[in-house]
Design an enzyme around this catalytic site. Structure first.
Site, PDB file in Angstrom:
ATOM      1  N   GLY C  54      -3.931 -50.515  56.461  1.00  0.00           N
ATOM      2  CA  GLY C  54      -4.410 -50.877  57.780  1.00  0.00           C
ATOM      3  C   GLY C  54      -3.425 -51.801  58.462  1.00  0.00           C
ATOM      4  O   GLY C  54      -2.682 -52.530  57.802  1.00  0.00           O
ATOM      5  N   SER C  55      -3.393 -51.788  59.782  1.00  0.00           N
ATOM      6  CA  SER C  55      -2.569 -52.744  60.517  1.00  0.00           C
ATOM      7  C   SER C  55      -3.271 -54.104  60.533  1.00  0.00           C
ATOM      8  O   SER C  55      -4.388 -54.234  60.063  1.00  0.00           O
ATOM      9  CB  SER C  55      -2.326 -52.254  61.941  1.00  0.00           C
ATOM     10  OG  SER C  55      -1.497 -51.114  61.919  1.00  0.00           O
ATOM     11  N   GLY C  56      -2.594 -55.098  61.078  1.00  0.00           N
ATOM     12  CA  GLY C  56      -3.182 -56.431  61.152  1.00  0.00           C
ATOM     13  C   GLY C  56      -2.652 -57.358  60.077  1.00  0.00           C
ATOM     14  O   GLY C  56      -3.064 -58.512  59.990  1.00  0.00           O
ATOM     15  N   HIS C  57      -1.743 -56.848  59.233  1.00  0.00           N
ATOM     16  CA  HIS C  57      -1.164 -57.667  58.162  1.00  0.00           C
ATOM     17  C   HIS C  57       0.312 -57.924  58.398  1.00  0.00           C
ATOM     18  O   HIS C  57       1.037 -58.280  57.480  1.00  0.00           O
ATOM     19  CB  HIS C  57      -1.341 -56.975  56.810  1.00  0.00           C
ATOM     20  CG  HIS C  57      -2.730 -56.525  56.529  1.00  0.00           C
ATOM     21  ND1 HIS C  57      -3.774 -57.413  56.475  1.00  0.00           N
ATOM     22  CD2 HIS C  57      -3.268 -55.295  56.315  1.00  0.00           C
ATOM     23  CE1 HIS C  57      -4.898 -56.745  56.234  1.00  0.00           C
ATOM     24  NE2 HIS C  57      -4.613 -55.454  56.140  1.00  0.00           N
ATOM     25  N   LYS C 105      -2.268 -50.523  48.096  1.00  0.00           N
ATOM     26  CA  LYS C 105      -3.142 -51.661  47.830  1.00  0.00           C
ATOM     27  C   LYS C 105      -4.530 -51.136  47.463  1.00  0.00           C
ATOM     28  O   LYS C 105      -5.030 -50.192  48.070  1.00  0.00           O
ATOM     29  CB  LYS C 105      -3.235 -52.558  49.067  1.00  0.00           C
ATOM     30  CG  LYS C 105      -1.882 -53.104  49.488  1.00  0.00           C
ATOM     31  CD  LYS C 105      -1.978 -54.180  50.546  1.00  0.00           C
ATOM     32  CE  LYS C 105      -2.577 -53.714  51.856  1.00  0.00           C
ATOM     33  NZ  LYS C 105      -1.889 -52.569  52.481  1.00  0.00           N
ATOM     34  N   ASP C 110      -7.761 -46.864  51.167  1.00  0.00           N
ATOM     35  CA  ASP C 110      -6.343 -46.620  50.902  1.00  0.00           C
ATOM     36  C   ASP C 110      -6.167 -45.702  49.708  1.00  0.00           C
ATOM     37  O   ASP C 110      -5.356 -44.771  49.716  1.00  0.00           O
ATOM     38  CB  ASP C 110      -5.618 -47.947  50.641  1.00  0.00           C
ATOM     39  CG  ASP C 110      -5.586 -48.827  51.885  1.00  0.00           C
ATOM     40  OD1 ASP C 110      -6.656 -49.328  52.264  1.00  0.00           O
ATOM     41  OD2 ASP C 110      -4.508 -48.980  52.477  1.00  0.00           O
ATOM     42  N   HIS C 219      -8.811 -58.923  54.929  1.00  0.00           N
ATOM     43  CA  HIS C 219      -9.521 -58.318  56.061  1.00  0.00           C
ATOM     44  C   HIS C 219     -10.694 -59.198  56.458  1.00  0.00           C
ATOM     45  O   HIS C 219     -11.613 -58.755  57.134  1.00  0.00           O
ATOM     46  CB  HIS C 219     -10.048 -56.948  55.695  1.00  0.00           C
ATOM     47  CG  HIS C 219      -9.030 -56.054  55.091  1.00  0.00           C
ATOM     48  ND1 HIS C 219      -8.798 -56.028  53.739  1.00  0.00           N
ATOM     49  CD2 HIS C 219      -8.171 -55.189  55.651  1.00  0.00           C
ATOM     50  CE1 HIS C 219      -7.828 -55.155  53.494  1.00  0.00           C
ATOM     51  NE2 HIS C 219      -7.425 -54.643  54.633  1.00  0.00           N
TER      52      HIS C 219
END
Ligand code: ADP
Ligand code: ADP
Ligand code: MG
Ligand code: MG
Ligand code: MG
Ligand code: MG
Lengths: 357, 212, 357, 212
Positions: C54-57, C105, C110, C219
């Site tokens: 996921g994006s945001g990391h 991860k 995922d 998250h």
């Protein structure tokens, strides 16, 4: 206030202690007086570059000590200029016989403390000159204010002059270069949220949920105006256009003249950007804004520059000159010439800026 | 006459006053600066307090020099070099003096003010400590010329300082951080002016009450 | 919600677009399906390493694409696993004939998406294996949960395996190495404040002014416990001790077996840290915490490790695996052997990690 | 019998239902996950909506395969591969069929469930969509064995799904993100279970109301 700190009064020292153990190979930290210096200093025959200022802007300046950038940094308390004894002790530690270039951000406290440091250095037989960075276009006039604040261009000046010092520039050449970098750099910042100074414990200013501050300084100083929340693209547009449309800026600065051996007042003039100029574009986080948002800003900035006929040839994107945990960003556009470009690309090896080595 | 013991007493009184007014000074600075003036001054004068013991063995000039060096190396910010310079110039005036006459004190106050002016380049009306220091020196001089002695002259000087301080409120700042506020700096009392007023008031208190 | 974004649904794409123009020399971005890849891919004969999530990391993973690290990254929507078609397209783009190592991860989304990608790659005649990172000691058992989450060790595994791939390791050797890195890495994080997902617009969880969340996921998943605000030293102590005292951890993972040409269940065991172990210590910002606070944490961490007889020989300090604008930090301790150490030191040149080149 | 047109109708109904329940699904996921399930599902089914026109030309198996591929490549997260696999397996069952008999539908539901089980490795009681899909398949099978036709059997299946969904509330999650909550996952309805229930309810609605 929620921070990863212990007692507020120990914050600066404990953070420096962490840097010292983390980067033993690059830097050393001296306490009483406090300064950070290159592990391999002094370098005989090289001009030493020293910068400093209040803490809370990390990684600037301590994170930029190392090969190809600063020889020493003098951190003050949070948002408080360091003191002349720190600057003198740092100079004594890193002077390699070729003199000291003090790079100073234009704040009344920094100015006065560094001026005293220059005077003290001369008394100790160390050559030292001071060059000011005053690039914040949010401050319009210099007549009725302390003048433009020193912000993003400082980081770029430290990198470029650091490389030049490495390549053997003498003190006079370095001072000229540093002044030129400053006269070609312009910045403007904005805040989505306030920072909280540890010793105070509450936010420095209050922004409503739908407000942002445009033209904020790096200490939470009020900006040009407080406006309602806008999109990332609109904010980028506002910052970028203010910089691009900035007209001539004239002011008087006080520098130590090596020739006259006294303080002289210098009239400086920044020329506006022009179509065709080659730029280094620097998108900076105020500390609490993550890099993904900076890229979004950079995307729009690149678009605007292209439309304006300005050519971005280098960039720097990340948290480099911060304001504690403040959310927001700043944009710096530095007009590059061949010499600056070459020096920007030169190797650098510091805790927070590293390439080519 | 102002004695060495009264100078020590003054520093002690002022250090305590700063301690008590730390929050107030910081709040004033929060309004038009960066919220650290009280913290800065307290950092400096906490150091002075720990030095009082060693100061007692020095003459007036030596005391003022030590105070200057201590403030310069511990306050930082704008107020550090300004107060540091004030005390440095004061120290020069007191050189080789066992006690200070009413006139010595005038020269001392003048020298301190001039140091601040040279260091900071502020002008009267820029909303800085100059707006407190400057009228108080003038008032003291005037009082002496009218034949008054130290204590009554100082009383007049402190009153002028207080008046000067009030006058900073409607001023638009042109030096220091507050200058970035432009119009918005109007309506707030200058923090550095406040600490300068407290410094003079403490001097009066020490000279008035402390007889040895 | 205050962020430097436009429409939430455009955030990931616009941020990637910014990366693409900012780092033309290093990376390219493909849209529909979305993936970021090395500008010089494919490299014939080199195993290609692909990660994603996921994006945001950010900067993870896109910021780690480049020489000596990842060949491609597949960013999903914010906090949402990317999809198999992205992973397959990325594989097709960067495969140099030596196969693909997918570094994944451990999150149920995922896992499943990457498993489908491995199956799809095989159908297309591309060799591909998947190695899981599951290093978050905040998750105690693996029986009653999805198992430990993949956090900080991911960054380290990507760097170390990236160097190994550069040096000619084959797919089998790389898979072994990556598994070993994972089995020697342990992390734990904490939050001072919640993050805000753009599409949702409000904080994911609520923390009172005097509360922190210990063992938070990246998250904003709830942690081990919510406790009252503590000092930086106490927080560091809590994180570090949980990692150092972590006992054996056993779980079953599903990997593609190149030999058997099918999915196999592998029982893996992490051994606890021991006195004398050499460590890479990684202090990471959750996105909103500035580096000065990280150094303060690092200082205490170094102290604790010294007392525990653990030897920190390398470190990484900064925002590398973040959770949008969350304030807080995580600590990762990776036990190094000579091989890992050598590979960690090898040159790397990516947008967000760079040395030796 | 379930016709190709009813399958299309189902997808349309479900896509609208997802649209209407987007917020609710996200809120459920905020409580025990990462607050994106509604957003994820909506992203997938918004795509399906745009494809309805082209789907109309395909047979049932082809439609389900396209839906599968679309969901797999647009949802992401845990629900993407799970719903993608469900539709992929369903598509295989429908291969070469013009219409689906009541029994075909049983095999289809079973195959979908098995796909989810294989992909996600969840067991009954782990607080996932399995706890909705599994009892509904069993109920549908039971209903057929008692001689009921598609619509009444589906009604029973949907009731079982709803019941299964309610039962997820007191469960402790053991798969997916909710599992990290441990005890704290108790008392919340599973978001993926909710979208699965809505999928079956939409199927019933389409088959019940749409005659061509
Ligand atoms: N150039 C100057 N000349 C005289 N006084 C000044 C000048 N600049 C600032 N000051 C005084 O310093 C005060 C602020 O001191 P302080 O808050 O300690 O330093 P800083 O502004 O660096 O944070 C102001 O209120 C003003 O009275
Ligand atoms: N291993 C699994 N098996 C079956 N269903 C699962 C599994 N993991 C998660 N789920 C389902 O997926 C739902 C969450 O989907 P979604 O929020 O879209 O994905 P993510 O958890 O990746 O954010 C859960 O409510 C649960 O029903
Ligand atoms: Mg200050
Ligand atoms: Mg101040
Ligand atoms: Mg998700
Ligand atoms: Mg979710």
């Amino acid at each position: 206030m929620k921070k990863l700190i212990n007692k507020p009064e120990d914050f600066v020292r404990e953070s420096l202690a962490g840097m010292a153990v983390a980067h033993r190979d690059l830097i050393k930290v001296n306490y009483e007086p406090t300064f950070v210096y290159r592990a391999d200093a002094p370098l005989q025959g090289k001009v030493a570059i020293i910068s400093g200022g209040g803490s809370g802007h990390e990684p600037m300046h301590s994170g930029f000590v190392g090969q190809g950038m600063l020889d020493a940094a003098c951190p003050g308390e949070v948002f408080t200029s360091p003191t002349p004894d720190q600057m003198l002790a740092a100079a004594q530690q890193v002077d390699g016989g070729a003199g000291i270039l003090y790079i100073i951000k234009n704040y009344s406290g920094d100015l006065m403390n560094f001026e005293m440091a220059v005077e003290l250095a001369h008394l100790e037989g160390i050559r030292a000159v001071n060059i000011l960075v005053d690039d914040d276009v949010a401050v319009k006039d210099s007549l009725y204010t302390q003048g433009r604040r020193g912000v993003g261009t400082t980081v770029l000046a430290e990198k470029i002059c650091g490389a030049a010092a490495d390549q053997g520039y003498d003190l006079h050449q370095l001072a000229d270069l540093c002044r030129r970098v400053n006269q070609n750099g312009r910045s403007m910042g904005m805040a989505l949220s306030s920072c909280t100074v540890p010793a105070k414990g509450t936010p420095t200013f209050a922004l409503a949920n739908d407000e942002i501050e445009l033209g904020i300084g790096i200490h939470g100083e009020p900006g040009r105006n407080r406006i309602s929340l806008k999109s990332g693209d609109e904010i980028t547009e506002l910052l970028a256009q203010t910089i691009i449309n900035d007209t001539e800026y004239r002011r008087t600065v006080r520098e130590w003249s090596e020739v006259k051996e006294k303080w002289v007042d210098l009239e400086l003039l920044n020329k506006p950007l022009q179509k065709g100029d080659r730029l280094l574009a620097f998108v900076n986080s105020m500390g609490g804004t993550p890099i993904a948002e900076l890229y979004l800003v950079y995307r729009k900035l690149a678009e605007i520059c292209e439309l304006e006929g300005l050519q971005i040839v280098r960039n720097l994107i990340g948290p480099y000159i911060t304001s504690l945990d403040m959310q927001g960003c700043s944009i710096t556009l530095l007009k590059l010439d061949d010499e600056m470009l070459r020096l920007w690309d030169a190797p650098v090896k510091t805790p927070s800026l590293r390439w080519g080595v | 006459m102002v004695t060495q013991a009264q100078i020590i007493e003054w520093l002690q009184v002022y250090a305590n006053v700063i301690d008590h007014h730390k929050e107030e000074l910081t709040e004033l600075d929060a309004a038009i600066g960066d919220a650290d003036h009280g913290i800065n001054m307290e950092r400096g004068f906490k150091k002075i307090k720990t030095l009082i013991g060693t100061l007692k063995g020095q003459d007036i000039s030596g005391i003022l020099k030590t105070v200057s060096m201590t403030l310069i190396s511990s306050i930082g910010g704008a107020s550090g070099p300004l107060y540091g310079t004030w005390f440095l110039r004061a120290s020069a005036i007191a050189a080789d003096k066992e006690e200070l006459t009413a006139e010595d004190l005038l020269y001392l106050l003048q020298a301190g003010l001039n140091g601040v002016l040279e260091r900071g380049k502020a002008q009267l009306g820029d909303k800085t400590m100059v707006d407190v220091l400057s009228p108080s020196v003038a008032a003291y001089e005037q009082a002496l010329s009218e034949g008054l002695d130290v204590v009554p002259a100082l009383r007049i000087a402190v009153a002028a300082a207080e008046h000067g301080l009030q006058e900073t409120i409607p001023m638009l700042a042109k030096k220091g951080r507050a200058s970035y506020l432009g119009e918005r700096s109007i309506g707030h009392q200058d923090p550095g002016g406040t600490s300068a007023y407290l410094m003079l008031r403490s001097l009066l208190e020490a000279v008035e009450s402390y007889k040895d």
